[in-house]
Design an enzyme around this catalytic site. Structure first.
Site, PDB file in Angstrom:
ATOM      1  N   ARG A 123      -1.918  -7.796 -15.071  1.00  0.00           N
ATOM      2  CA  ARG A 123      -1.194  -8.760 -15.623  1.00  0.00           C
ATOM      3  C   ARG A 123       0.170  -8.602 -16.284  1.00  0.00           C
ATOM      4  O   ARG A 123       0.608  -7.630 -16.602  1.00  0.00           O
ATOM      5  CB  ARG A 123      -2.277  -8.973 -16.780  1.00  0.00           C
ATOM      6  CG  ARG A 123      -3.433  -9.961 -16.716  1.00  0.00           C
ATOM      7  CD  ARG A 123      -3.171 -11.210 -16.151  1.00  0.00           C
ATOM      8  NE  ARG A 123      -4.428 -11.952 -16.005  1.00  0.00           N
ATOM      9  CZ  ARG A 123      -5.094 -12.031 -14.592  1.00  0.00           C
ATOM     10  NH1 ARG A 123      -4.467 -11.585 -13.463  1.00  0.00           N
ATOM     11  NH2 ARG A 123      -6.156 -12.793 -14.446  1.00  0.00           N
ATOM     12  N   HIS A 176       2.066 -14.059  -7.912  1.00  0.00           N
ATOM     13  CA  HIS A 176       0.728 -14.085  -8.405  1.00  0.00           C
ATOM     14  C   HIS A 176      -0.252 -14.396  -7.397  1.00  0.00           C
ATOM     15  O   HIS A 176      -1.270 -15.280  -7.540  1.00  0.00           O
ATOM     16  CB  HIS A 176       0.435 -14.943  -9.576  1.00  0.00           C
ATOM     17  CG  HIS A 176      -0.840 -14.343 -10.201  1.00  0.00           C
ATOM     18  ND1 HIS A 176      -1.039 -14.441 -11.953  1.00  0.00           N
ATOM     19  CD2 HIS A 176      -2.237 -14.165  -9.911  1.00  0.00           C
ATOM     20  CE1 HIS A 176      -2.041 -13.972 -12.253  1.00  0.00           C
ATOM     21  NE2 HIS A 176      -2.866 -13.628 -10.887  1.00  0.00           N
TER      22      HIS A 176
HETATM   23  P1  NDP Z   1     -12.804  -4.789 -14.416  1.00  0.00           P
HETATM   24  O1  NDP Z   1     -13.048  -5.605 -15.834  1.00  0.00           O
HETATM   25  O2  NDP Z   1     -14.022  -4.733 -13.280  1.00  0.00           O
HETATM   26  O3  NDP Z   1     -12.283  -3.422 -14.399  1.00  0.00           O
HETATM   27  C1  NDP Z   1     -11.304  -3.064 -15.474  1.00  0.00           C
HETATM   28  C2  NDP Z   1     -11.012  -1.840 -15.285  1.00  0.00           C
HETATM   29  O4  NDP Z   1      -9.953  -1.285 -16.227  1.00  0.00           O
HETATM   30  C3  NDP Z   1     -12.339  -0.720 -15.782  1.00  0.00           C
HETATM   31  O5  NDP Z   1     -12.151   0.402 -14.780  1.00  0.00           O
HETATM   32  C4  NDP Z   1     -11.600  -0.300 -17.147  1.00  0.00           C
HETATM   33  O6  NDP Z   1     -12.228   1.013 -17.480  1.00  0.00           O
HETATM   34  C5  NDP Z   1     -10.329  -0.223 -16.920  1.00  0.00           C
HETATM   35  N1  NDP Z   1      -9.915  -0.345 -18.447  1.00  0.00           N
HETATM   36  C6  NDP Z   1      -9.715  -1.309 -19.229  1.00  0.00           C
HETATM   37  N2  NDP Z   1      -8.978  -0.851 -20.503  1.00  0.00           N
HETATM   38  C7  NDP Z   1      -8.379   0.336 -20.031  1.00  0.00           C
HETATM   39  C8  NDP Z   1      -7.972   1.231 -20.898  1.00  0.00           C
HETATM   40  N3  NDP Z   1      -7.147   0.853 -22.114  1.00  0.00           N
HETATM   41  N4  NDP Z   1      -7.492   2.490 -20.375  1.00  0.00           N
HETATM   42  C9  NDP Z   1      -7.980   2.817 -19.235  1.00  0.00           C
HETATM   43  N5  NDP Z   1      -8.645   1.839 -18.263  1.00  0.00           N
HETATM   44  C10 NDP Z   1      -8.946   0.699 -18.948  1.00  0.00           C
HETATM   45  O7  NDP Z   1     -11.825  -5.660 -14.076  1.00  0.00           O
HETATM   46  P2  NDP Z   1     -11.357  -6.022 -12.372  1.00  0.00           P
HETATM   47  O8  NDP Z   1     -11.253  -4.940 -11.463  1.00  0.00           O
HETATM   48  O9  NDP Z   1     -12.232  -7.382 -11.914  1.00  0.00           O
HETATM   49  O10 NDP Z   1     -10.153  -6.799 -12.510  1.00  0.00           O
HETATM   50  C11 NDP Z   1      -8.814  -6.205 -12.926  1.00  0.00           C
HETATM   51  C12 NDP Z   1      -7.779  -6.974 -13.537  1.00  0.00           C
HETATM   52  O11 NDP Z   1      -6.976  -7.512 -12.090  1.00  0.00           O
HETATM   53  C13 NDP Z   1      -8.089  -8.325 -14.093  1.00  0.00           C
HETATM   54  O12 NDP Z   1      -8.406  -8.306 -15.268  1.00  0.00           O
HETATM   55  C14 NDP Z   1      -6.873  -9.064 -13.946  1.00  0.00           C
HETATM   56  O13 NDP Z   1      -5.814  -8.734 -14.762  1.00  0.00           O
HETATM   57  C15 NDP Z   1      -6.087  -8.570 -12.545  1.00  0.00           C
HETATM   58  N6  NDP Z   1      -6.137  -9.334 -11.216  1.00  0.00           N
HETATM   59  C16 NDP Z   1      -4.936  -9.905 -10.841  1.00  0.00           C
HETATM   60  C17 NDP Z   1      -5.231 -10.777  -9.878  1.00  0.00           C
HETATM   61  C18 NDP Z   1      -3.826 -10.941  -9.083  1.00  0.00           C
HETATM   62  O14 NDP Z   1      -3.935 -11.966  -8.133  1.00  0.00           O
HETATM   63  N7  NDP Z   1      -2.826 -10.286  -9.261  1.00  0.00           N
HETATM   64  C19 NDP Z   1      -6.374 -11.355  -9.236  1.00  0.00           C
HETATM   65  C20 NDP Z   1      -7.569 -10.842  -9.988  1.00  0.00           C
HETATM   66  C21 NDP Z   1      -7.499 -10.086 -10.889  1.00  0.00           C
HETATM   67  P3  NDP Z   1     -13.893   1.157 -17.737  1.00  0.00           P
HETATM   68  O15 NDP Z   1     -14.369   1.372 -16.254  1.00  0.00           O
HETATM   69  O16 NDP Z   1     -13.928   2.620 -18.509  1.00  0.00           O
HETATM   70  O17 NDP Z   1     -14.691  -0.142 -18.314  1.00  0.00           O
HETATM   71  C1  OXD Z   2      -7.828 -14.032 -11.319  1.00  0.00           C
HETATM   72  C2  OXD Z   2      -6.371 -13.992 -11.056  1.00  0.00           C
HETATM   73  O1  OXD Z   2      -7.757 -13.205 -12.539  1.00  0.00           O
HETATM   74  O2  OXD Z   2      -6.174 -15.020 -10.330  1.00  0.00           O
HETATM   75  O3  OXD Z   2      -8.402 -14.057 -10.706  1.00  0.00           O
HETATM   76  O4  OXD Z   2      -5.262 -13.307 -11.585  1.00  0.00           O
END
Ligand code: NDP
Ligand code: OXD
Length: 308
Positions: free
Chosen positions: A223, A271
């Site tokens: 993000r 994005h």
């Molecule tokens: P998940 O919730 O499945 O995974 C999040 C991961 O981040 C987990 O492994 C979590 O740790 C880790 N995490 C969260 N906070 C911390 C922290 N403070 N320190 C270390 N690790 C941390 O999310 P997704 O994989 O589904 O998606 C991730 C992100 O990708 C979305 O939130 C969004 O921001 C971004 N995204 C971007 C898109 C784009 O087009 N650019 C599209 C879709 C998503 P733990 O395993 O321990 O819980």
């Molecule tokens: C999502 C994104 O969160 O598009 O799916 O970033």
């Protein structure tokens, strides 16, 4: 069951048709048509309408059309209202493709070769095998794990970092703030797939960049508000970082005068790293609605205390 959709109208129309065919007991209304607002149980949106709870007093859950739910002001929602993010195979596959494209492009020096092409300069640099390139993925959730597995299969020397312990075959896993430094020190290419939370806001900054090996590269697909723009520019100018592939920024879009647009070491995409795919997401949505109807927890439930 009556549900309301408020987002891209084309996808909405497709979901409406698909649900009518596969789940005729579920009626999907397409905003601004809401049917009887008192009968709406679920709202699926990127941005909910104002006065959501007053308008839809029977709402049982708020579903994000995207993988993130940080666009919602969680503090303004009733604390017991379940908030659910999108988990679906098309979205995961899209991110795997983007991360693979970016890591391979950086690994094979493409920012440098594109600059050489612009300068009409034919100059080869030594090719490093994938096994000699250390890639680190921050965030080992749905998207991070799938991306890391793909990178492992390509032969990269892979590591991941998460909040709690994770295990991924073929990769070294680190967790917690205490292990961030060790993880960064072995990341020639750093990929950020973290959700936006109070802890990850501004994390990609000078202090983090200086812990990477000199000349490391960044892929930012998490993000926008996680990245400190001036710190990235300074790290690129000093050579601490060699290149960056940036898909998310704050704000989006960037103003036309922003240096990211024209920086020779930055690839900027609007994005698009991944998007919810209407067809595969329809099935995932239905599966989640059925879970709700059976009284089971829905997949992708946001933990309001953690913020993701
Ligand atoms: P998940 O919730 O499945 O995974 C999040 C991961 O981040 C987990 O492994 C979590 O740790 C880790 N995490 C969260 N906070 C911390 C922290 N403070 N320190 C270390 N690790 C941390 O999310 P997704 O994989 O589904 O998606 C991730 C992100 O990708 C979305 O939130 C969004 O921001 C971004 N995204 C971007 C898109 C784009 O087009 N650019 C599209 C879709 C998503 P733990 O395993 O321990 O819980
Ligand atoms: C999502 C994104 O969160 O598009 O799916 O970033």
């Amino acid at each position: 069951m009556q549900i309301l959709y408020k987002s891209d109208p084309q996808r909405g129309a497709l979901w409406q048709q698909w649900l009518a065919q596969h789940a005729p007991d579920i009626q999907l209304h397409l905003w601004p048509e809401t049917g009887n607002p008192h009968e709406i149980e679920m709202l699926i949106a990127w941005q909910p309408p104002e006065n959501m709870m007053e308008t839809f007093p029977g709402l049982k859950a708020l579903l994000s059309v995207g993988a993130g739910a940080d666009q919602f002001d969680l503090s303004a929602l009733p604390p017991d209202l379940p908030v659910v993010r999108m988990i679906e195979p098309g979205l995961t596959q899209g991110m795997v493709e983007y991360v693979t494209f970016a890591v391979l492009g950086l690994h094979r020096d493409m920012p440098r070769y594109l600059q050489q092409q612009r300068d009409a300069r034919w100059q080869a640099h030594s090719v490093r095998p994938a096994a000699a390139r250390r890639v680190g993925v921050m965030g080992l959730g749905e998207l991070g794990q799938a991306s890391l597995r793909q990178l492992v299969s390509l032969g990269f020397d892979c590591a991941g970092w998460s909040r709690t312990p994770r295990e991924i075959e073929g990769a070294t896993c680190f967790h917690g703030a205490d292990r961030l430094g060790a993880f960064l020190a072995r990341s020639d290419i750093l990929v950020c797939l973290l959700p936006l939370t109070a802890e990850t806001r501004g994390l990609l900054n000078h202090d983090l960049f200086r812990q990477l090996p000199a000349g490391a590269a960044l892929v930012q697909a998490g993000r926008g508000a996680q990245l400190h723009h001036n710190d990235l520019l300074a790290a690129l100018d000093s050579g601490q970082l060699s290149a960056a592939v940036i898909d998310v920024t704050d704000p989006e879009p960037l103003p036309s005068t922003h240096p990211f647009w024209r920086h020779p070491a930055i690839w900027l995409t609007p994005h698009i790293a991944s998007q919810t795919q209407a067809d595969s997401a329809a099935a995932a949505l239905l599966e989640n609605l059925r879970r709700y109807q059976r009284g089971e927890p829905m997949k992708g439930l946001i933990d309001r205390a953690r913020g993701y």
